[in-house]
Design a protein around this motif. Sequence first.
Motif, mmCIF file in Angstrom:
data_model
loop_
_atom_site.group_PDB
_atom_site.id
_atom_site.type_symbol
_atom_site.label_atom_id
_atom_site.label_comp_id
_atom_site.label_asym_id
_atom_site.label_seq_id
_atom_site.Cartn_x
_atom_site.Cartn_y
_atom_site.Cartn_z
ATOM 1 N N ALA A 1 -1.321 3.186 14.585
ATOM 2 C CA ALA A 1 -2.315 2.655 15.514
ATOM 3 C C ALA A 1 -2.806 3.730 16.468
ATOM 4 O O ALA A 1 -2.070 4.646 16.832
ATOM 5 N N LYS A 2 -4.052 3.594 16.879
ATOM 6 C CA LYS A 2 -4.612 4.398 17.963
ATOM 7 C C LYS A 2 -4.391 3.602 19.237
ATOM 8 O O LYS A 2 -4.778 2.438 19.320
ATOM 9 N N LEU A 3 -3.769 4.223 20.217
ATOM 10 C CA LEU A 3 -3.361 3.513 21.426
ATOM 11 C C LEU A 3 -4.216 3.869 22.631
ATOM 12 O O LEU A 3 -4.759 4.981 22.715
ATOM 13 N N SER A 4 -4.277 2.941 23.577
ATOM 14 C CA SER A 4 -4.892 3.227 24.871
ATOM 15 C C SER A 4 -4.068 4.311 25.570
ATOM 16 O O SER A 4 -2.909 4.550 25.210
ATOM 17 N N ASP A 5 -4.646 4.960 26.554
ATOM 18 C CA ASP A 5 -3.954 6.053 27.236
ATOM 19 C C ASP A 5 -2.612 5.631 27.820
ATOM 20 O O ASP A 5 -1.670 6.418 27.845
ATOM 21 N N ASP A 6 -2.498 4.395 28.268
ATOM 22 C CA ASP A 6 -1.222 3.935 28.823
ATOM 23 C C ASP A 6 -0.270 3.404 27.749
ATOM 24 O O ASP A 6 0.857 3.021 28.038
ATOM 25 N N GLY A 7 -0.724 3.397 26.487
ATOM 26 C CA GLY A 7 0.118 2.956 25.379
ATOM 27 C C GLY A 7 0.301 1.456 25.283
ATOM 28 O O GLY A 7 1.055 0.975 24.443
ATOM 29 N N ALA A 8 -0.410 0.697 26.104
ATOM 30 C CA ALA A 8 -0.211 -0.748 26.161
ATOM 31 C C ALA A 8 -0.912 -1.504 25.033
ATOM 32 O O ALA A 8 -0.450 -2.562 24.630
ATOM 33 N N HIS A 9 -2.026 -0.972 24.530
ATOM 34 C CA HIS A 9 -2.805 -1.690 23.530
ATOM 35 C C HIS A 9 -3.287 -0.751 22.426
ATOM 36 O O HIS A 9 -3.630 0.391 22.689
ATOM 37 N N ALA A 10 -3.314 -1.276 21.210
ATOM 38 C CA ALA A 10 -3.935 -0.574 20.092
ATOM 39 C C ALA A 10 -5.371 -1.068 19.968
ATOM 40 O O ALA A 10 -5.662 -2.231 20.228
ATOM 41 N N ASP A 11 -6.255 -0.175 19.586
ATOM 42 C CA ASP A 11 -7.645 -0.581 19.391
ATOM 43 C C ASP A 11 -8.232 -0.038 18.099
ATOM 44 O O ASP A 11 -9.422 0.126 17.948
ATOM 45 N N GLY A 12 -7.365 0.239 17.152
ATOM 46 C CA GLY A 12 -7.785 0.752 15.857
ATOM 47 C C GLY A 12 -6.629 1.484 15.222
ATOM 48 O O GLY A 12 -5.495 1.428 15.700
ATOM 49 N N GLY A 13 -6.921 2.161 14.133
ATOM 50 C CA GLY A 13 -5.856 2.872 13.439
ATOM 51 C C GLY A 13 -6.374 4.075 12.675
ATOM 52 O O GLY A 13 -7.582 4.270 12.521
ATOM 53 N N LEU A 14 -5.425 4.871 12.215
ATOM 54 C CA LEU A 14 -5.719 6.043 11.404
ATOM 55 C C LEU A 14 -4.786 6.012 10.208
ATOM 56 O O LEU A 14 -3.567 5.869 10.365
ATOM 57 N N TYR A 15 -5.353 6.108 9.022
ATOM 58 C CA TYR A 15 -4.606 6.120 7.776
ATOM 59 C C TYR A 15 -4.943 7.411 7.041
ATOM 60 O O TYR A 15 -6.125 7.740 6.874
ATOM 61 N N LEU A 16 -3.938 8.135 6.609
ATOM 62 C CA LEU A 16 -4.133 9.241 5.681
ATOM 63 C C LEU A 16 -3.541 8.762 4.373
ATOM 64 O O LEU A 16 -2.342 8.488 4.282
ATOM 65 N N VAL A 17 -4.401 8.628 3.364
ATOM 66 C CA VAL A 17 -3.985 7.998 2.112
ATOM 67 C C VAL A 17 -4.239 8.907 0.921
ATOM 68 O O VAL A 17 -5.162 9.716 0.921
ATOM 69 N N ASP A 18 -3.407 8.762 -0.080
ATOM 70 C CA ASP A 18 -3.546 9.502 -1.330
ATOM 71 C C ASP A 18 -4.179 8.573 -2.357
ATOM 72 O O ASP A 18 -3.499 7.739 -2.955
ATOM 73 N N CYS A 19 -5.496 8.696 -2.523
ATOM 74 C CA CYS A 19 -6.255 7.896 -3.476
ATOM 75 C C CYS A 19 -7.097 8.836 -4.336
ATOM 76 O O CYS A 19 -7.547 9.871 -3.858
ATOM 77 N N GLU A 20 -7.308 8.459 -5.576
ATOM 78 C CA GLU A 20 -8.101 9.298 -6.483
ATOM 79 C C GLU A 20 -9.592 9.284 -6.144
ATOM 80 O O GLU A 20 -10.286 10.263 -6.373
ATOM 81 N N THR A 21 -10.071 8.156 -5.619
ATOM 82 C CA THR A 21 -11.497 8.024 -5.344
ATOM 83 C C THR A 21 -11.720 7.364 -3.994
ATOM 84 O O THR A 21 -10.843 6.688 -3.455
ATOM 85 N N ARG A 22 -12.923 7.528 -3.499
ATOM 86 C CA ARG A 22 -13.332 6.855 -2.264
ATOM 87 C C ARG A 22 -13.263 5.337 -2.453
ATOM 88 O O ARG A 22 -12.890 4.606 -1.539
ATOM 89 N N GLU A 23 -13.614 4.869 -3.646
ATOM 90 C CA GLU A 23 -13.587 3.440 -3.917
ATOM 91 C C GLU A 23 -12.169 2.881 -3.807
ATOM 92 O O GLU A 23 -11.973 1.759 -3.316
ATOM 93 N N GLN A 24 -11.171 3.646 -4.244
ATOM 94 C CA GLN A 24 -9.780 3.209 -4.089
ATOM 95 C C GLN A 24 -9.389 3.152 -2.614
ATOM 96 O O GLN A 24 -8.692 2.229 -2.191
#
Length: 98
Positions: free
Chosen positions: A40-63
């Motif tokens: 999760a991407k957190l607020s500066d105080d760490g109290a709330h998430a407002d999105g996320g970041l995924y690094l994934v191993d996929c063969e295609t953009r469609e996957q």
Amino acid sequence: MPYMIETFDKPGQHALRLEVRDDHLAYLETHKERLLACGAKLSDDGAHADGGLYLVDCETREQAQALIDDDPFSQAGLFERVVICRWRKAYLNGICHL
């Protein structure tokens, strides 16, 4: 082929994120072989998430697109916006991979 997926929650949806979180984590567990990293991407105080970041191993953009589309967070309508792009692993865990 690594892809980066960045998600941005709709404003004011913290309660929905918490409601769906267990299903989201269970979904990630079933796809852990594709996850290079995610969290999760957190607020500066760490109290709330407002999105996320995924690094994934996929063969295609469609996957990569299918992976995020099937995520319970996405299915619940949490995301306002999703950005997917190819990613080059340069450094990981202090090791250069170039």
